[in-house]
Design an enzyme around this catalytic site. Sequence first.
Site, short mmCIF file in Angstrom:
data_model
loop_
_atom_site.label_atom_id
_atom_site.label_comp_id
_atom_site.label_asym_id
_atom_site.label_seq_id
_atom_site.Cartn_x
_atom_site.Cartn_y
_atom_site.Cartn_z
CD GLU A 196 -4.86 -10.37 -12.27
OE1 GLU A 196 -4.14 -10.10 -11.30
OE2 GLU A 196 -6.11 -10.24 -12.24
CE1 TYR B 31 -3.35 -12.49 -7.56
CE2 TYR B 31 -1.97 -11.64 -9.34
CZ TYR B 31 -3.14 -11.60 -8.61
OH TYR B 31 -4.10 -10.69 -8.92
CG ASP C 98 -3.76 -10.45 -4.05
OD1 ASP C 98 -4.48 -10.91 -3.14
OD2 ASP C 98 -4.11 -9.49 -4.77
CB CYS D 97 -11.31 -7.31 4.37
SG CYS D 97 -10.60 -8.20 5.75
CB CYS E 44 -17.70 -7.01 6.31
SG CYS E 44 -16.98 -8.50 5.60
FE1 SF4 Z 1 -12.55 -8.41 7.13
FE2 SF4 Z 1 -15.18 -8.63 7.00
FE3 SF4 Z 1 -13.81 -10.09 8.74
FE4 SF4 Z 1 -14.05 -7.48 9.11
S1 SF4 Z 1 -15.67 -8.96 9.13
S2 SF4 Z 1 -12.19 -8.69 9.30
S3 SF4 Z 1 -13.99 -6.71 7.01
S4 SF4 Z 1 -13.69 -10.21 6.51
#
Ligand code: SF4
Length: 376
Positions: free
Chosen positions: A54, A137, A155, A213, A223
């Site tokens: 970490e 963190y 983070d 993301c 996602c």
């Molecule tokens: Fe991020 Fe998933 Fe939302 Fe798209 S759908 S902004 S990849 S969390």
Amino acid sequence: MSKTPAANDCRESTRSLEALDMALRSALLAWYARERRDLPWRRTRDPYAIWVSETMLQQTRVETARPYWERFVRELPTVQSLAEAPESRVLALWSGLGYYRRARMMHAAARRVVAEHGGRLPAEAEALRSLEGVGAYTAGAIASIAFGRRVALVDGNVARVLARWFAVTDDVKSAGGSARTWRLAERLVEGLAPGQEPGDWNQALMELGATVCTPRDPACGGCPVAALCEAHRRGIASELPRVAKKRQPATQQRVAIVLSSGRALLLARRRSDALFGGLWEPPSAEDGLPALAARLGVDANELRAAGHVVHVLSHRRLRVDVAHGPLGARRRWALPGPDYEEVRVVPLRELGERAHSTLARKILRMANVPIGGVRS
Ligand code: SF4
């Protein structure tokens, strides 16, 4: 007594928030169980090994950190061994990772863990936070991953994911925005069901931010939580998180002199309280080539310009003009300036054993000094 409409609305929205959190937890944990990258520090629950990973990962990419982590925990496998190692060895193992303050703080903290905790890292985040270099963190990471505590961490990756899930439009680096993302992270980790591991949850959040993301072009199509994500629903995913523009770091001009023969070169060690403290490098200075050459006692006319290198730190940009010349047979050298505490002729083959920065390597490469065998 019957509830007012406002109280009913409030209870409803709390219920739907809880349902949303539950759905997020189970979708993300299921995805993490399937898709998590196999990283060496994920194969252990040794608090020390997790602490090292970490600390390295705070400013360094996973692929860069991996070989450093493997070597570090192989050579210094316990808190005790880190505490007993001389600082020069710790810095040599860190050479090339940058942000050497991290290594120095970890070294100091290891000594305190031995002196005050019997060589075992404490399990509670608050006690961890009292150690040198361990912030909220890192404490959250060690407490949750190694000890299974329901402690949050935030983070850059987590802040981005949370800002998008909940459409947080504040600057996530501002005091208010940061407090908001921490509160969201705490709410989510504290509500985990029995059997849902806090360490897995925190790592899943980071993993989603690192692999799906991502800052630019989040892969919303693949996602696992797209159906639950507010930024995706509103079509504003790539606009979040909002962060105030950083000012460009100021450029600092330096000059470095590389004196070398086929087998050895002149290196100087920086004072521990200076920038790059404790690291070895070709002598350098801000006050120009003639002044640096004069302090070293070499004739500036015998040096040839080799080019310049640029090195960007978090708060400044260094541009270093590199001059190269013959080492000669001299044995004793004066200190090249007030930022140095030692100067000596070092055989090239010993370079890898001496702690040095990536900037020092760039300078040596620019002067065509062979540094084969030294890790990049
Ligand atoms: Fe991020 Fe998933 Fe939302 Fe798209 S759908 S902004 S990849 S969390």
